[in-house]
Design an enzyme around this catalytic site. Structure first.
Site, PDB file in Angstrom:
ATOM      1  N   ASP A   1     -13.138   5.143  -0.339  1.00  0.00           N
ATOM      2  CA  ASP A   1     -13.501   3.758  -0.037  1.00  0.00           C
ATOM      3  C   ASP A   1     -12.631   2.916  -0.944  1.00  0.00           C
ATOM      4  O   ASP A   1     -12.647   3.091  -2.164  1.00  0.00           O
ATOM      5  CB  ASP A   1     -14.984   3.464  -0.275  1.00  0.00           C
ATOM      6  CG  ASP A   1     -15.375   2.158   0.421  1.00  0.00           C
ATOM      7  OD1 ASP A   1     -15.171   2.064   1.649  1.00  0.00           O
ATOM      8  OD2 ASP A   1     -15.846   1.235  -0.251  1.00  0.00           O
TER       9      ASP A   1
ATOM     10  N   ASN B   1      -9.082   6.018   9.814  1.00  0.00           N
ATOM     11  CA  ASN B   1      -7.891   5.204   9.552  1.00  0.00           C
ATOM     12  C   ASN B   1      -6.692   6.144   9.408  1.00  0.00           C
ATOM     13  O   ASN B   1      -6.585   6.877   8.427  1.00  0.00           O
ATOM     14  CB  ASN B   1      -8.128   4.395   8.267  1.00  0.00           C
ATOM     15  CG  ASN B   1      -6.925   3.576   7.842  1.00  0.00           C
ATOM     16  OD1 ASN B   1      -5.782   3.962   8.018  1.00  0.00           O
ATOM     17  ND2 ASN B   1      -7.205   2.432   7.243  1.00  0.00           N
ATOM     18  N   GLN B   2      -5.793   6.137  10.399  1.00  0.00           N
ATOM     19  CA  GLN B   2      -4.695   7.111  10.417  1.00  0.00           C
ATOM     20  C   GLN B   2      -3.739   6.959   9.237  1.00  0.00           C
ATOM     21  O   GLN B   2      -3.222   7.941   8.722  1.00  0.00           O
ATOM     22  CB  GLN B   2      -3.924   7.038  11.748  1.00  0.00           C
ATOM     23  CG  GLN B   2      -4.652   7.709  12.901  1.00  0.00           C
ATOM     24  CD  GLN B   2      -5.193   9.100  12.541  1.00  0.00           C
ATOM     25  OE1 GLN B   2      -4.453   9.993  12.154  1.00  0.00           O
ATOM     26  NE2 GLN B   2      -6.504   9.296  12.657  1.00  0.00           N
ATOM     27  N   GLY B   3      -3.528   5.713   8.782  1.00  0.00           N
ATOM     28  CA  GLY B   3      -2.667   5.486   7.615  1.00  0.00           C
ATOM     29  C   GLY B   3      -3.244   6.167   6.387  1.00  0.00           C
ATOM     30  O   GLY B   3      -2.542   6.833   5.619  1.00  0.00           O
TER      31      GLY B   3
ATOM     32  N   HIS C   1      -3.482   2.886  -6.450  1.00  0.00           N
ATOM     33  CA  HIS C   1      -4.892   3.090  -6.800  1.00  0.00           C
ATOM     34  C   HIS C   1      -5.387   4.439  -6.292  1.00  0.00           C
ATOM     35  O   HIS C   1      -6.148   5.126  -6.956  1.00  0.00           O
ATOM     36  CB  HIS C   1      -5.738   1.954  -6.221  1.00  0.00           C
ATOM     37  CG  HIS C   1      -5.500   1.686  -4.756  1.00  0.00           C
ATOM     38  ND1 HIS C   1      -4.242   1.452  -4.242  1.00  0.00           N
ATOM     39  CD2 HIS C   1      -6.346   1.622  -3.692  1.00  0.00           C
ATOM     40  CE1 HIS C   1      -4.336   1.247  -2.924  1.00  0.00           C
ATOM     41  NE2 HIS C   1      -5.587   1.358  -2.570  1.00  0.00           N
TER      42      HIS C   1
END
Length: 200
Positions: free
Chosen positions: A75, A16-18, A187
């Site tokens: 995660d 996931n590049q973000g 988070h």
């Protein structure tokens, strides 16, 4: 005894590049050179864990094992009170094969509409971070930020479910808040503070 991470290369066990960009930004001040699992051609292991930490550990261990480098896996997911904590660990799966988070946000909205107005709009993001070494040693941390689900989505600065999540005490969504500000309160930032205190 927690283990310290030496400066050098670290695999970010994500495609996931973000997420890779956000983690890279957070690690930059520590002399860590990040490389993504995707850039190394590492596969994405099936997320078979039953908790955020279990899935983060699974991804970190595989990336460290296959690359021979320390690996950091995240995660994370959105937990909506009205949906009994869903999508939770299945947050990415709600976006389907094409990672269509526009669709995932609509699914959350539709499920909340079915739950009814009395179910409320409370939600939180959880981020589990696991740092694994090639010899099998692992350290794990979990961060959280509380907020509300808003509709329609607002802002294009974040990724994933950010445009429908408004953190407590703010009138902007994570999709509207500048990345530097989000890094300070998210988070992921909460989990990172714990990771840095223990391992850097």
């Amino acid at each position: 005894m927690t283990r310290k991470l030496a400066p050098g290369r670290l695999v970010i066990a994500s495609h996931n590049q973000g997420k890779v960009r956000e983690i890279g930004d957070l690690l930059a001040p520590f002399g860590i050179e990040t490389v993504s699992a995707g850039a190394l051609g590492l596969p994405e292991p099936p997320e078979t864990g039953t908790s955020f930490i279990a899935n983060a550990e699974l991804k970190a261990r595989e990336a460290a094992d296959l690359s021979g480098l320390p690996a950091l896996a995240d995660d994370s997911g959105l937990c909506v009170e009205a949906l009994r904590g869903e999508p939770g660990i299945f947050s990415a799966r709600w976006a389907g094969e094409d990672k269509d988070f526009g669709m995932a946000m609509r699914l959350v909205h539709e499920a909340m509409e079915k739950a009814g107005p009395d179910a409320g709009h409370d939600a939180h993001f959880i981020c589990a971070l696991s740092l694994a070494w090639p010899d099998g040693h692992i350290e794990s941390f979990e961060g959280r930020v509380d907020g509300l689900i808003v509709w329609p989505p607002r802002g294009t600065k974040g990724f994933g479910y950010d445009p429908i999540f408004q953190p407590i005490g703010r009138n902007q969504t994570f999709g509207e808040i500048e990345p530097d500000e989000k890094h300070a309160m998210s988070h992921r930032a909460d989990a990172f503070r714990q990771l840095v205190a223990a391992c850097f």
